[in-house]
Design a protein around this motif. Sequence first.
Motif, PDB file in Angstrom:
ATOM      1  N   LYS A   1       0.801  -1.225   0.000  1.00 60.20           N
ATOM      2  CA  LYS A   1       0.000   0.000   0.000  1.00 60.20           C
ATOM      3  C   LYS A   1       0.834   1.276   0.000  1.00 60.20           C
ATOM      4  CE  LYS A   1      -0.868   0.686   5.007  1.00 60.20           C
ATOM      5  NZ  LYS A   1      -0.035  -0.368   5.592  1.00 60.20           N
TER       6      LYS A   1
ATOM      7  N   PRO B   1       8.430  -3.556   5.718  1.00 59.82           N
ATOM      8  CA  PRO B   1       8.667  -2.132   5.452  1.00 59.82           C
ATOM      9  C   PRO B   1       7.786  -1.614   4.321  1.00 59.82           C
ATOM     10  CG  PRO B   1      10.458  -3.463   4.551  1.00 59.82           C
ATOM     11  CD  PRO B   1       9.551  -4.399   5.313  1.00 59.82           C
TER      12      PRO B   1
ATOM     13  N   GLY C   1       6.183  -6.212  11.573  1.00 56.83           N
ATOM     14  CA  GLY C   1       5.405  -5.111  10.999  1.00 56.83           C
ATOM     15  C   GLY C   1       6.278  -4.079  10.308  1.00 56.83           C
TER      16      GLY C   1
ATOM     17  N   LEU D   1       9.505   1.465  10.270  1.00 59.84           N
ATOM     18  CA  LEU D   1      10.814   2.041   9.962  1.00 59.84           C
ATOM     19  C   LEU D   1      10.594   3.339   9.193  1.00 59.84           C
ATOM     20  CD1 LEU D   1      12.515  -1.268   8.774  1.00 59.84           C
ATOM     21  CD2 LEU D   1      12.675  -0.206  11.027  1.00 59.84           C
TER      22      LEU D   1
ATOM     23  N   ASP E   1       3.335  -7.912   1.563  1.00 61.03           N
ATOM     24  CA  ASP E   1       2.202  -7.811   2.481  1.00 61.03           C
ATOM     25  C   ASP E   1       1.093  -7.083   1.730  1.00 61.03           C
ATOM     26  OD1 ASP E   1       0.641  -7.493   4.964  1.00 61.03           O
ATOM     27  OD2 ASP E   1       1.204  -5.392   4.775  1.00 61.03           O
TER      28      ASP E   1
HETATM   29  C1  LIG Z   1       0.945  -0.314   6.318  1.00 60.71           C
HETATM   30  C2  LIG Z   1       1.487  -1.572   6.887  1.00 60.71           C
HETATM   31  C3  LIG Z   1       2.867  -1.782   6.959  1.00 60.71           C
HETATM   32  C4  LIG Z   1       3.874  -0.744   6.541  1.00 60.71           C
HETATM   33  O1  LIG Z   1       4.108   0.201   7.525  1.00 60.71           O
HETATM   34  P1  LIG Z   1       5.219   1.336   7.357  1.00 60.71           P
HETATM   35  O2  LIG Z   1       5.198   2.051   8.640  1.00 60.71           O
HETATM   36  O3  LIG Z   1       4.866   2.148   6.174  1.00 60.71           O
HETATM   37  O4  LIG Z   1       6.524   0.624   7.128  1.00 60.71           O
HETATM   38  C5  LIG Z   1       3.300  -2.985   7.464  1.00 60.71           C
HETATM   39  N1  LIG Z   1       2.446  -3.945   7.861  1.00 60.71           N
HETATM   40  C6  LIG Z   1       1.115  -3.786   7.808  1.00 60.71           C
HETATM   41  C7  LIG Z   1       0.225  -4.874   8.258  1.00 60.71           C
HETATM   42  C8  LIG Z   1       0.596  -2.595   7.325  1.00 60.71           C
HETATM   43  O5  LIG Z   1      -0.734  -2.424   7.273  1.00 60.71           O
END
Ligand SMILES: *Cc1c(COP(=O)(O)O)cnc(C)c1O
Length: 376
Positions: free
Chosen positions: A47, A253, A213, A216, A66
């Motif tokens: 995303k 990430p 998760g 970063l 992801d």
């Molecule tokens: C959006 C999302 C991420 C990415 O997070 P960042 O802070 O942009 O790295 C990772 N895991 C999940 C489940 C997410 O929804």
Amino acid sequence: MTAKIARFLEEVQPATPCLVVDLDVVRQNYEDIRHWLPVAEVFYAVKANPAPEIVALLTGLGSNFDVASPGEIDLCLAAGAAPERISFGNTIKKQRDIAYAHAKGVSLFAFDSEAELEKLAESAPGARVFCRILMTCDGAEWPLSRKFGCEVDMARDLLVRARELGLDPYGISFHVGSQQTDLSQWDIAVGKTAMLFTELAASGIELRMINLGGGLPTKYRTDIPGMDRYADAIMHAMTKHFGNNLPTMIIEPGRSMVGNSGVLEAEVVLISRKSYDEDVRWVYLDVGKFGGLAETMDEAIKYRIETPYENDETGPVALAGPTCDSADILYEKCGYRMPLSLKVGDKVRILSTGAYTSSYSAVNFNGFAPLRTYFV
Ligand SMILES: *Cc1c(COP(=O)(O)O)cnc(C)c1O
């Protein structure tokens, strides 16, 4: 700003607003995280920037993904990613979307509730499932609140329930909040996870995976610790809580993979004042909240903005987008300043805009086209 992006903007003079992404930077970010965290499997959070060019590049480099929807699954499959490399990480999935993922060969799913587990048991029987636990997101500039995850006592019961339903209770996930600059947050999360591993082992369930998760950061207006410091904090927490019996580690990430790869060029449409005795100038750009800068909501993400007059005297400004919606103000309270020489028609460059911009851009609000992206 990389030399490649600067040259492209110079030579092509694209119509603004536009985003220019340097794919070499994405490649470097992927290699950096592999270098500093070699034991973790990388699942790019699609995303953050779902451009097919980025997904294809990362597929070639060996990344996993992801995803949150069938659309993102199709995107990854079309780029050549095998379904085993896809994690359906959204805890809020329609029954038919789970069935779709399962039919395509995706076998790794997130959940944080009993109702979701029941959907998974029905439409993805036998799948590996991981439970997302709640985090406070303290220290994050873009916190994810209480929308995702459940408390650890509920997580424990749900993983037992997963086994009863014929699913494979695989592990635990969390997200410490996006643009997280407090390194100690991972220690708290890993500690909770290790406790769940121990408690579930007592019920005969051997969890095998921790999903660290995202969170970063990428560099905006203020400096951030380097990737090496994050890797240190994460590995220190892992050995502190798991000893040398480390489970499979996944990291997701999004922002840190693509944030610094993009520069958004915009044009100054209007500069005005609201009264004769205020020195704040209102600078209206041809891009705003609806054109891709949604993360300026509550002035949370503070982008660096370059003008053609870097050495000139500056004065206070409020920055806003071009639409007729009063929410379309970027910065009013957090102290932005711009050169007094700035004038209508000038181009400005908004740095580190590779993440959460083009994917947040409205389709045609107020007749403004969606954010155009170029890849160099
Ligand atoms: C959006 C999302 C991420 C990415 O997070 P960042 O802070 O942009 O790295 C990772 N895991 C999940 C489940 C997410 O929804």
